[in-house]
Design an enzyme around this catalytic site. Sequence first.
Site, PDB file in Angstrom:
ATOM      1  N   LYS A  11       0.159   4.235  -0.302  1.00 25.60           N
ATOM      2  CA  LYS A  11      -0.501   5.395   0.342  1.00 25.60           C
ATOM      3  C   LYS A  11      -0.300   6.667  -0.479  1.00 25.60           C
ATOM      4  O   LYS A  11      -0.181   6.604  -1.698  1.00 25.60           O
ATOM      5  CB  LYS A  11      -0.009   5.544   1.785  1.00 25.60           C
ATOM      6  CG  LYS A  11      -0.222   4.270   2.607  1.00 25.60           C
ATOM      7  CD  LYS A  11      -0.104   4.495   4.077  1.00 25.60           C
ATOM      8  CE  LYS A  11      -0.311   3.181   4.806  1.00 25.60           C
ATOM      9  NZ  LYS A  11      -0.302   3.321   6.246  1.00 25.60           N
ATOM     10  N   GLU A  53      -7.155   4.544   7.722  1.00 25.45           N
ATOM     11  CA  GLU A  53      -6.904   5.971   7.452  1.00 25.45           C
ATOM     12  C   GLU A  53      -8.090   6.593   6.722  1.00 25.45           C
ATOM     13  O   GLU A  53      -8.350   7.782   6.870  1.00 25.45           O
ATOM     14  CB  GLU A  53      -5.597   6.121   6.642  1.00 25.45           C
ATOM     15  CG  GLU A  53      -4.390   5.894   7.548  1.00 25.45           C
ATOM     16  CD  GLU A  53      -3.155   5.343   6.839  1.00 25.45           C
ATOM     17  OE1 GLU A  53      -3.102   5.371   5.596  1.00 25.45           O
ATOM     18  OE2 GLU A  53      -2.255   4.868   7.555  1.00 25.45           O
ATOM     19  N   GLU A  73      -5.678  -5.145  10.506  1.00 25.10           N
ATOM     20  CA  GLU A  73      -4.699  -4.078  10.738  1.00 25.10           C
ATOM     21  C   GLU A  73      -5.085  -3.308  12.003  1.00 25.10           C
ATOM     22  O   GLU A  73      -5.866  -2.341  11.925  1.00 25.10           O
ATOM     23  CB  GLU A  73      -4.697  -3.092   9.562  1.00 25.10           C
ATOM     24  CG  GLU A  73      -4.312  -3.692   8.239  1.00 25.10           C
ATOM     25  CD  GLU A  73      -3.671  -2.654   7.327  1.00 25.10           C
ATOM     26  OE1 GLU A  73      -2.563  -2.922   6.853  1.00 25.10           O
ATOM     27  OE2 GLU A  73      -4.257  -1.584   7.123  1.00 25.10           O
ATOM     28  N   SER A  93       3.058  -2.010  10.408  1.00 22.38           N
ATOM     29  CA  SER A  93       4.494  -2.019  10.713  1.00 22.38           C
ATOM     30  C   SER A  93       5.209  -3.308  10.286  1.00 22.38           C
ATOM     31  O   SER A  93       6.153  -3.741  10.949  1.00 22.38           O
ATOM     32  CB  SER A  93       4.740  -1.763  12.204  1.00 22.38           C
ATOM     33  OG  SER A  93       4.251  -0.490  12.569  1.00 22.38           O
ATOM     34  N   GLY A 140       2.139   2.108  11.214  1.00 27.30           N
ATOM     35  CA  GLY A 140       3.135   3.192  11.203  1.00 27.30           C
ATOM     36  C   GLY A 140       3.759   3.472  12.554  1.00 27.30           C
ATOM     37  O   GLY A 140       4.221   4.574  12.817  1.00 27.30           O
ATOM     38  N   HIS A 181      -9.639   1.140   4.523  1.00 28.41           N
ATOM     39  CA  HIS A 181      -8.414   1.291   5.322  1.00 28.41           C
ATOM     40  C   HIS A 181      -8.709   2.198   6.519  1.00 28.41           C
ATOM     41  O   HIS A 181      -9.492   3.141   6.407  1.00 28.41           O
ATOM     42  CB  HIS A 181      -7.304   1.870   4.447  1.00 28.41           C
ATOM     43  CG  HIS A 181      -5.968   1.829   5.110  1.00 28.41           C
ATOM     44  ND1 HIS A 181      -5.605   2.726   6.079  1.00 28.41           N
ATOM     45  CD2 HIS A 181      -4.935   0.962   4.979  1.00 28.41           C
ATOM     46  CE1 HIS A 181      -4.389   2.418   6.508  1.00 28.41           C
ATOM     47  NE2 HIS A 181      -3.958   1.345   5.857  1.00 28.41           N
ATOM     48  N   ASN A 238       0.873  -1.180   0.000  1.00 30.82           N
ATOM     49  CA  ASN A 238       0.000   0.000   0.000  1.00 30.82           C
ATOM     50  C   ASN A 238       0.911   1.231   0.000  1.00 30.82           C
ATOM     51  O   ASN A 238       1.482   1.572   1.025  1.00 30.82           O
ATOM     52  CB  ASN A 238      -0.885  -0.047   1.261  1.00 30.82           C
ATOM     53  CG  ASN A 238      -1.729   1.201   1.422  1.00 30.82           C
ATOM     54  OD1 ASN A 238      -1.797   2.034   0.516  1.00 30.82           O
ATOM     55  ND2 ASN A 238      -2.377   1.329   2.569  1.00 30.82           N
ATOM     56  N   GLY A 255       2.681  -1.253   4.413  1.00 30.38           N
ATOM     57  CA  GLY A 255       2.630   0.180   4.130  1.00 30.38           C
ATOM     58  C   GLY A 255       4.015   0.728   3.857  1.00 30.38           C
ATOM     59  O   GLY A 255       4.577   0.547   2.773  1.00 30.38           O
TER      60      GLY A 255
HETATM   61  P1  PGA Z   1       2.566   0.384   7.799  1.00 32.66           P
HETATM   62  O1  PGA Z   1       1.108   0.556   7.175  1.00 32.66           O
HETATM   63  O2  PGA Z   1       3.143  -0.879   7.253  1.00 32.66           O
HETATM   64  O3  PGA Z   1       3.314   1.610   7.364  1.00 32.66           O
HETATM   65  O4  PGA Z   1       2.379   0.317   9.288  1.00 32.66           O
HETATM   66  C1  PGA Z   1       0.291  -0.558   6.968  1.00 32.66           C
HETATM   67  C2  PGA Z   1      -1.015  -0.124   6.383  1.00 32.66           C
HETATM   68  O5  PGA Z   1      -1.505   0.944   6.747  1.00 32.66           O
HETATM   69  O6  PGA Z   1      -1.587  -0.820   5.520  1.00 32.66           O
END
Ligand code: PGA
Length: 267
Positions: free
Chosen positions: A11, A98, A168, A214, A174, A96, A9, A235
Site C-alpha cells: 500500500k 481502496e 477481499e 486482516s 484492516g 483494490h 500489498n 496488507g
Molecule cells: P489488510 O489489507 O491485510 O491490512 O487487511 C488487505 C488488503 O487490503 O489487501
Amino acid sequence: MRKFYVIGNLKMNMLSREEAAQYLSVLRREVQGKRYEHVTGAVCPPFLYLSQFDHLPEGIKKGAQNLFPEKSGAYTGEISPVMLKNDGVEYVIIGHSERRQHAGETNEMIREKIVAALKHHLIPIVCIGEMAAERRAEETDRILALQIQTIFAGLSKSQAEKIIVAYEPCWAIGTDVLPTTGELLQVRVMLRKMFTEMFDAQTAERIAVLYGGSVKSSFLAEVSWEAQMDGVLVGHESLFPYELVKMMGLCEEEALRQNEQSSSRIG
Ligand code: PGA
C-alpha cells in the site's frame, strides 16, 4: 499439483528510499536458505520504489498496485502497463477496494485495466468484495456476481485463466474482523460455479482465488486451504517480512502435504 500464492500489498507505506531498502534487506535475510517449489510470493511496493525491488530473493516476484489502461500518452500522473513490464513487474493488483473508494474505480474501469494488463503479459490480481452494509443486507452473492460478470465479460478462456481473483470483503480489510471458513467456502463454491457457467469447468479450476483482509500467519489455514482458497493477499502484515516469509513457509508445507496425499491416493 497444489500451488499457493502469498502476495504482499505494501500500500502507501515506506516513506523514503532508505525505508524501502531496509525492508528489502530484512526480506532477503528472512528468505535466505529457504526454497519454495509450490508457493509464488510477490510484493507490491509503491510505484516510486519499484526499481529498488529489482533483485528480490528467488521465489518472490515484483508486483505493482495499479496501472492505467493505455500504453503511453497524455495521461498525467498515470503509469502504463508497458512501463511496468519493462521495469520487471510480473503481477499487478487491479481494482483494490481502496481504489474503488478513493479513486472512483468502477467494475468497467477494472475490466479495461485487466485487458491492458493481459495484453502486456502482466498477471492481474483483481480484487472483488462486498461492503459491510451490503453484507448486512445479505447482498454479498449479488454484489460478487455483478463484479465478476462485468469484470470477466467478453474475455476468452485463455485470458480468464491467467487472472488471479482476490476475494477481499471491505469490512475485513484492516479491521481484524474475519469471515468464517464456512463463509469463505461458500464464496469459493459460488465463484467456481460462476466461472464454470461463464467459461467451463477446466477454466474455473485454473482461475486462482485468494482471500484478503486482516490476514495473519496465526490463522492462515482457516482463510486459505481450509476454505479451498489458493492463497492470500496480505496488507498490513506484509510490512513485516518475517510474517510474509512465515506464510510462504506454511503454504509450502501445506502444498507438500496435499500433493503427497493425492499422489498416495493415485499410487
Ligand atoms: P489488510 O489489507 O491485510 O491490512 O487487511 C488487505 C488488503 O487490503 O489487501
